[in-house]
Scaffold this active site. Structure first.
Site, PDB file in Angstrom:
ATOM      1  N   GLU A 151       0.835  -1.221   0.000  1.00  0.00           N
ATOM      2  CA  GLU A 151       0.000   0.000   0.000  1.00  0.00           C
ATOM      3  C   GLU A 151       0.866   1.267   0.000  1.00  0.00           C
ATOM      4  OE1 GLU A 151       0.173  -2.343   2.227  1.00  0.00           O
ATOM      5  OE2 GLU A 151      -0.050  -1.643   4.300  1.00  0.00           O
TER       6      GLU A 151
ATOM      7  N   CYS B 278      16.516  -6.544   2.414  1.00  0.00           N
ATOM      8  CA  CYS B 278      16.582  -7.750   3.244  1.00  0.00           C
ATOM      9  C   CYS B 278      17.978  -8.351   3.233  1.00  0.00           C
ATOM     10  CB  CYS B 278      15.565  -8.775   2.772  1.00  0.00           C
ATOM     11  SG  CYS B 278      15.926  -9.375   1.125  1.00  0.00           S
TER      12      CYS B 278
HETATM   13  P1  NAD Z   1       5.199  -6.046   5.567  1.00  0.00           P
HETATM   14  O1  NAD Z   1       5.263  -7.418   6.089  1.00  0.00           O
HETATM   15  O2  NAD Z   1       4.740  -4.964   6.461  1.00  0.00           O
HETATM   16  O3  NAD Z   1       4.228  -5.971   4.272  1.00  0.00           O
HETATM   17  C1  NAD Z   1       4.333  -6.904   3.226  1.00  0.00           C
HETATM   18  C2  NAD Z   1       2.958  -7.100   2.609  1.00  0.00           C
HETATM   19  O4  NAD Z   1       2.088  -7.656   3.597  1.00  0.00           O
HETATM   20  C3  NAD Z   1       2.328  -5.819   2.120  1.00  0.00           C
HETATM   21  O5  NAD Z   1       1.734  -6.047   0.860  1.00  0.00           O
HETATM   22  C4  NAD Z   1       1.298  -5.489   3.207  1.00  0.00           C
HETATM   23  O6  NAD Z   1       0.150  -4.849   2.690  1.00  0.00           O
HETATM   24  C5  NAD Z   1       0.922  -6.844   3.762  1.00  0.00           C
HETATM   25  N1  NAD Z   1       0.592  -6.799   5.206  1.00  0.00           N
HETATM   26  C6  NAD Z   1       1.110  -5.957   6.135  1.00  0.00           C
HETATM   27  N2  NAD Z   1       0.609  -6.254   7.361  1.00  0.00           N
HETATM   28  C7  NAD Z   1      -0.227  -7.301   7.196  1.00  0.00           C
HETATM   29  C8  NAD Z   1      -1.023  -8.085   8.086  1.00  0.00           C
HETATM   30  N3  NAD Z   1      -1.066  -7.838   9.391  1.00  0.00           N
HETATM   31  N4  NAD Z   1      -1.743  -9.105   7.583  1.00  0.00           N
HETATM   32  C9  NAD Z   1      -1.704  -9.385   6.268  1.00  0.00           C
HETATM   33  N5  NAD Z   1      -0.966  -8.680   5.374  1.00  0.00           N
HETATM   34  C10 NAD Z   1      -0.227  -7.659   5.819  1.00  0.00           C
HETATM   35  O7  NAD Z   1       6.653  -5.730   4.959  1.00  0.00           O
HETATM   36  P2  NAD Z   1       7.192  -4.364   4.379  1.00  0.00           P
HETATM   37  O8  NAD Z   1       7.400  -3.423   5.515  1.00  0.00           O
HETATM   38  O9  NAD Z   1       6.382  -3.918   3.225  1.00  0.00           O
HETATM   39  O10 NAD Z   1       8.610  -4.837   3.802  1.00  0.00           O
HETATM   40  C11 NAD Z   1       9.775  -4.913   4.580  1.00  0.00           C
HETATM   41  C12 NAD Z   1      10.053  -6.330   5.026  1.00  0.00           C
HETATM   42  O11 NAD Z   1      10.183  -7.183   3.887  1.00  0.00           O
HETATM   43  C13 NAD Z   1      11.362  -6.460   5.768  1.00  0.00           C
HETATM   44  O12 NAD Z   1      11.162  -7.275   6.891  1.00  0.00           O
HETATM   45  C14 NAD Z   1      12.297  -7.126   4.764  1.00  0.00           C
HETATM   46  O13 NAD Z   1      13.347  -7.862   5.338  1.00  0.00           O
HETATM   47  C15 NAD Z   1      11.331  -8.006   4.040  1.00  0.00           C
HETATM   48  N6  NAD Z   1      11.836  -8.428   2.741  1.00  0.00           N
HETATM   49  C16 NAD Z   1      12.260  -9.708   2.610  1.00  0.00           C
HETATM   50  C17 NAD Z   1      12.784 -10.145   1.403  1.00  0.00           C
HETATM   51  C18 NAD Z   1      13.280 -11.552   1.246  1.00  0.00           C
HETATM   52  O14 NAD Z   1      13.608 -11.946   0.130  1.00  0.00           O
HETATM   53  N7  NAD Z   1      13.331 -12.327   2.302  1.00  0.00           N
HETATM   54  C19 NAD Z   1      12.847  -9.273   0.303  1.00  0.00           C
HETATM   55  C20 NAD Z   1      12.368  -7.953   0.479  1.00  0.00           C
HETATM   56  C21 NAD Z   1      11.858  -7.552   1.701  1.00  0.00           C
END
Ligand code: NAD
Length: 441
Positions: A177, A282
């Site tokens: 979002e 990440c």
């Molecule tokens: P996030 O978990 O907050 O959000 C990811 C997605 O989940 C978004 O589309 C969001 O709308 C949705 N979401 C958020 N809260 C939710 C909930 N309670 N229930 C269901 N869906 C929900 O992550 P972010 O802040 O957007 O991204 C950063 C994170 O992503 C960091 O922890 C980073 O390490 C990780 N990341 C990991 C990799 C990997 O390959 N392991 C790659 C990129 C980013």
């Protein structure tokens, strides 16, 4: 700069979500509202899936060789529109132009991989008994979904979207979002490349949209990339509904610095790793385990970090809340007795006073029980923990609950091997700050 209202992409057309809840898309560069979108309901998702199923049934009959032709054209469109896409990512995510462009370049590379799938996707044959042969062939699953994070608005969707569609599936993308604008352009370019309607779809929303995806019986597989907290929720909820799930979570990556490391190379690589994309990767260097006396290398590291200029060579962090969270971590470490060698709190970029900036931060003499040493901060912060031996460093790395990356800096091949063999991370690097292999996913 304003963008059109962000909409769902349904059967080849843009259509707003039908929930009452509206979400603003804020630029981290200056706090300006770039656009808005209406969240989606289960009825919106149902409509997308109905069209996607029809489109997928026809698409799976097209040969793989023909399906990938769309992606040859799409790759050329990504190249042609690289500058425009770079600008959108810069504005919605806040990373610097070079990083935004690198992300589009990566999307192009991932699309090239999808074009090569006809060379990779083979079945297998085996003789199960005399004269009895068994063959396995690969078939698309149907309608699948990808839920993606904010930090790579274009690269991460390309980990899955292009491969899944090339392999005969219909895809539903749920963008973050915080950064939903660039996905709108991906939809336009896929359509322009000749992808039939209904095969690529976008559903915008937050938690409830993700829950609807996990619960919908007609979505056969879900991939998630984001924080570990949400990865667990998605993994549990979607697998309970008997979907195939791939959920990638957060990270706290360790750098093991040995005193014999090449000072310039170690310093520049580690600084680039902790500060690239404002530490919102990440694979970013997060905890530096300095073995023995590394003081001369650490001095260089401070010198290199001091050269970073916020707003020019360092981008913004995604939100005001993220800036506050990162600054709170630094304050807490200071209160617990760690030494702040370089302090990025309260950074203001002239002309962008309302932007969300945190300067490069280096915290020394942290201990392993401090949150800065063990939790994902997701900002341009490097935490140094001093250890006496390589085994002490490895014990700390092994004890951390994350699994993304670890890197060792040394000029000794034997010690490098020792670390890569004994580290617990899935991706281990030698003399490299971001030990990323080449995709595919
Ligand atoms: P996030 O978990 O907050 O959000 C990811 C997605 O989940 C978004 O589309 C969001 O709308 C949705 N979401 C958020 N809260 C939710 C909930 N309670 N229930 C269901 N869906 C929900 O992550 P972010 O802040 O957007 O991204 C950063 C994170 O992503 C960091 O922890 C980073 O390490 C990780 N990341 C990991 C990799 C990997 O390959 N392991 C790659 C990129 C980013």
């Amino acid at each position: 700069m304003k963008f059109e209202e962000v909409k769902n992409f349904v059967n080849g057309s843009f259509k707003p979500g039908s929930s009452d809840k509206t979400h603003a898309v804020i630029s981290p560069l200056d706090g300006e509202t770039l656009s808005t979108f209406k969240e989606s309901t289960m009825a919106d998702l149902n409509e997308i899936i109905e069209h996607a199923q029809k489109a997928q049934k026809a698409w799976q009959k097209v040969t793989l060789k023909e399906r990938v032709q769309v992606f040859y054209r799409y790759k050329q469109l990504l190249e042609k529109n690289n500058a425009e896409l770079t600008e959108i990512i810069y504005r919605e995510n806040g990373k610097i132009h070079g990083e935004a462009k690198a992300e589009i370049d990566k999307a192009i590379e991932l699309t090239e991989f999808a074009c090569s799938l006809p060379q990779f996707v083979n079945g297998e044959n085996m003789e199960v008994s005399r004269g009895v042969y068994c063959s396995s062939t690969r078939h698309p699953l149907g309608v699948v979904a990808s839920i993606v994070p904010f930090n790579f608005p274009s690269m991460v969707p390309h980990w899955t979207v292009v491969n899944a569609i090339a392999l005969g599936n219909a895809m539903i993308l749920k963008p973050s979002e915080a950064v939903p604008i660039s996905s709108q352009y991906i939809a336009r370019l896929l359509k322009e490349a000749g992808l039939p309607d209904g095969l690529f779809n976008i559903v915008n929303g937050t938690q409830s949209t993700v829950e609807n995806i996990c619960d919908h019986p007609e979505i056969k597989a879900v991939t998630f990339v984001g924080s570990t907290k949400v990865a667990k929720i998605v993994y549990q909820r979607a697998s309970q509904n008997l979907k195939q799930v791939l959920a990638l979570g957060g990270a706290k990556n360790h750098i093991i610095l040995l005193p014999d490391a090449h000072p310039d190379m170690a310093s520049s690589n580690i600084v680039a790793s902790m500060s690239g994309c404002a530490g919102q990767r990440c694979m970013a260097a997060a905890t530096l385990l300095a073995v023995g006396n590394c003081d001369s290398i650490l001095d260089k590291l401070i010198g290199d970090a001091l050269k970073i200029q916020c707003g020019t060579t360092l981008g913004a962090v995604i939100s005001k809340a993220a800036k506050e969270r990162i600054e709170n971590y630094i304050t807490e470490a200071e209160q617990q007795g760690a030494k702040i060698l370089l302090d990025g709190r309260n950074t203001i970029v002239p002309g962008k006073e309302n932007g969300f900036y945190v300067g490069p931060t280096i915290i020394d003499y942290a201990t392993t029980d401090m949150r800065v040493a063990k939790e994902e901060i997701f900002g341009p912060v490097l935490t140094i923990v001093r250890v006496k031996t390589i085994d002490e460093a490895l014990a700390i790395e092994n004890a951390n609950p994350y699994g993304n990356a670890c890197s060792v800096f040394t000029q000794s091949g034997g010690l490098a091997n020792y670390v890569t063999e004994n580290a617990s991370a899935g991706m281990c690097g030698v003399n490299i700050g971001v030990p990323v292999p080449r995709e595919p996913f």
